[in-house]
Design an enzyme around this catalytic site. Structure first.
Site, PDB file in Angstrom:
ATOM      1  N   TYR A   8      51.171  81.831  33.646  1.00 18.20           N
ATOM      2  CA  TYR A   8      52.334  82.594  33.207  1.00 18.20           C
ATOM      3  C   TYR A   8      53.055  81.973  32.014  1.00 18.20           C
ATOM      4  O   TYR A   8      53.790  82.660  31.306  1.00 18.20           O
ATOM      5  CB  TYR A   8      53.349  82.744  34.345  1.00 18.20           C
ATOM      6  CG  TYR A   8      52.866  83.477  35.568  1.00 18.20           C
ATOM      7  CD1 TYR A   8      51.704  84.256  35.537  1.00 18.20           C
ATOM      8  CD2 TYR A   8      53.579  83.402  36.763  1.00 18.20           C
ATOM      9  CE1 TYR A   8      51.268  84.912  36.672  1.00 18.20           C
ATOM     10  CE2 TYR A   8      53.135  84.061  37.898  1.00 18.20           C
ATOM     11  CZ  TYR A   8      51.982  84.814  37.851  1.00 18.20           C
ATOM     12  OH  TYR A   8      51.552  85.453  38.974  1.00 18.20           O
TER      13      TYR A   8
ATOM     14  N   HIS B   3      44.387  81.279  42.113  1.00 18.47           N
ATOM     15  CA  HIS B   3      44.933  82.496  41.523  1.00 18.47           C
ATOM     16  C   HIS B   3      43.994  83.694  41.683  1.00 18.47           C
ATOM     17  O   HIS B   3      44.443  84.811  41.984  1.00 18.47           O
ATOM     18  CB  HIS B   3      45.229  82.256  40.038  1.00 18.47           C
ATOM     19  CG  HIS B   3      46.291  83.140  39.490  1.00 18.47           C
ATOM     20  ND1 HIS B   3      47.124  82.755  38.456  1.00 18.47           N
ATOM     21  CD2 HIS B   3      46.676  84.395  39.816  1.00 18.47           C
ATOM     22  CE1 HIS B   3      47.970  83.742  38.190  1.00 18.47           C
ATOM     23  NE2 HIS B   3      47.706  84.742  38.992  1.00 18.47           N
TER      24      HIS B   3
END
Length: 330
Positions: A66, A147
């Site tokens: 991110y 993830h």
């Protein structure tokens, strides 16, 4: 032991770690076409995370990909320095091993990678964890997630079982990080039943069973079979994109609007209440302070069975997703 009832504000993971049912999502950018596709825009985190802290959020969900961990770490550090916060008051989640994104998407290649392009998978995970903790300015995270279960394209290895072996290598590295205290709990994200079964076969020690599976989950995107499997295994399901990232006009759905009016709540509050009553935790994200307050104000009402079933029914049929379908990952 913290209550795991649907109305609880916290859940207890199978290793005893207590996790809030609502956390603030720290991925910023446009993914659903409201504007020209942007990729991640971490600069939006400065104001949003500051407001979230001001409005009582103490659980934050981030990821190496991110690009917001340094921002989150700086803002937390300011609160530590002032004495306003202590580390023990916070629940910090991060995610590693995001596969390489397509070249046209603005995500740094230094934060994402495909396992078949890495010389030493375990060392890459450990190195990324060092960078993540450095950016956060923390000695440990409360929850570390894999993830994605693998890359979005064809892998280059001649071994057809490579994706499965790579997941096991990443997971073993996670287990080592947990053993050293770098993560209080470890889990996965975007894993299907097949991915979970393989992982638990390859790393069978019960203490290393994933504690969490974080999935795209909202009224238009459900997977009851996967949720049932996770529940049977003691794996908590966390809903990311709980509002479908603003896509599909979901929050204007007449079913949600009618239920919201009945309870004197907003459609967003109804959706979050539906998540919590379904036994999930959720990661709402907003840049507006009033929405931040609303998103935490969901524990003073209860949806009845008819209302829960009406919301469930919105997800019948083909799931409408804002992210790739994990079932396409080998």
């Amino acid at each position: 032991m913290t209550d795991n009832a649907p109305s609880a504000q916290e859940v207890t993971l199978h290793n005893g770690v207590v996790m809030p049912t609502i956390a603030f999502g720290c991925a910023f950018g446009d993914w659903v076409g409201a504007t020209e596709f942007q990729g991640f825009l971490p600069e939006q985190a400065w104001r949003a995370v500051s407001l979230a802290l001001d409005n009582g959020y103490r659980a934050f969900d981030g990821a190496r990909a991110y690009g917001t961990e340094r921002i989150v770490g700086t803002l937390l550090g300011q609160r530590f320095a002032s004495g306003e916060l202590t580390r023990e008051e916070l629940f910090i989640t991060t995610k590693l091993a995001h596969p390489a994104a397509p070249p046209h998407i603005n995500i740094s290649h230094r934060r994402t990678w495909d396992a078949d392009k890495v010389d030493d998978i375990a060392q890459k995970v450990r190195d990324d964890m060092v960078d993540t903790l450095d950016d956060l300015g923390l000695g440990y995270v409360d929850l570390l997630l894999m993830h994605w279960p693998g890359g979005f394209g064809e892998h280059t290895s001649s071994d057809p079982d490579f994706p499965r072996k790579a997941r096991a290598a990443i997971w073993r590295a996670f287990c080592g990080l947990a053993d050293k205290g770098a993560a209080r709990a470890i889990g996965v994200s975007n894993f299907t039943i097949a991915h979970l079964r393989q992982l638990m076969e390859d790393v069978p020690e019960p203490e290393y069973r994933p504690t969490v599976n974080q999935l795209e989950m909202h009224p238009y995107c459900r997977d009851p079979e996967l949720e049932s499997f996770c529940r049977d295994q003691g794996i908590v399901v966390t809903a990311y994109a709980p509002f479908a990232s603003g896509a599909f006009g979901m929050l204007r759905d007449p079913v949600l609007a009618t239920i919201a009016e009945r309870h004197g709540k907003t459609p967003g509050q109804v959706v979050l209440r539906w998540h919590v009553q379904s036994g999930r935790t959720a990661l709402p994200k907003t840049t507006k302070a009033v929405r931040m307050v609303e998103n935490r104000d969901i524990y003073d009402f209860t949806l009845n069975n008819d209302e829960m079933q009406a919301i469930d029914a919105l997800g019948d049929g083909q799931a409408r997703r804002t992210c790739p379908d994990p079932s396409t990952v080998a």
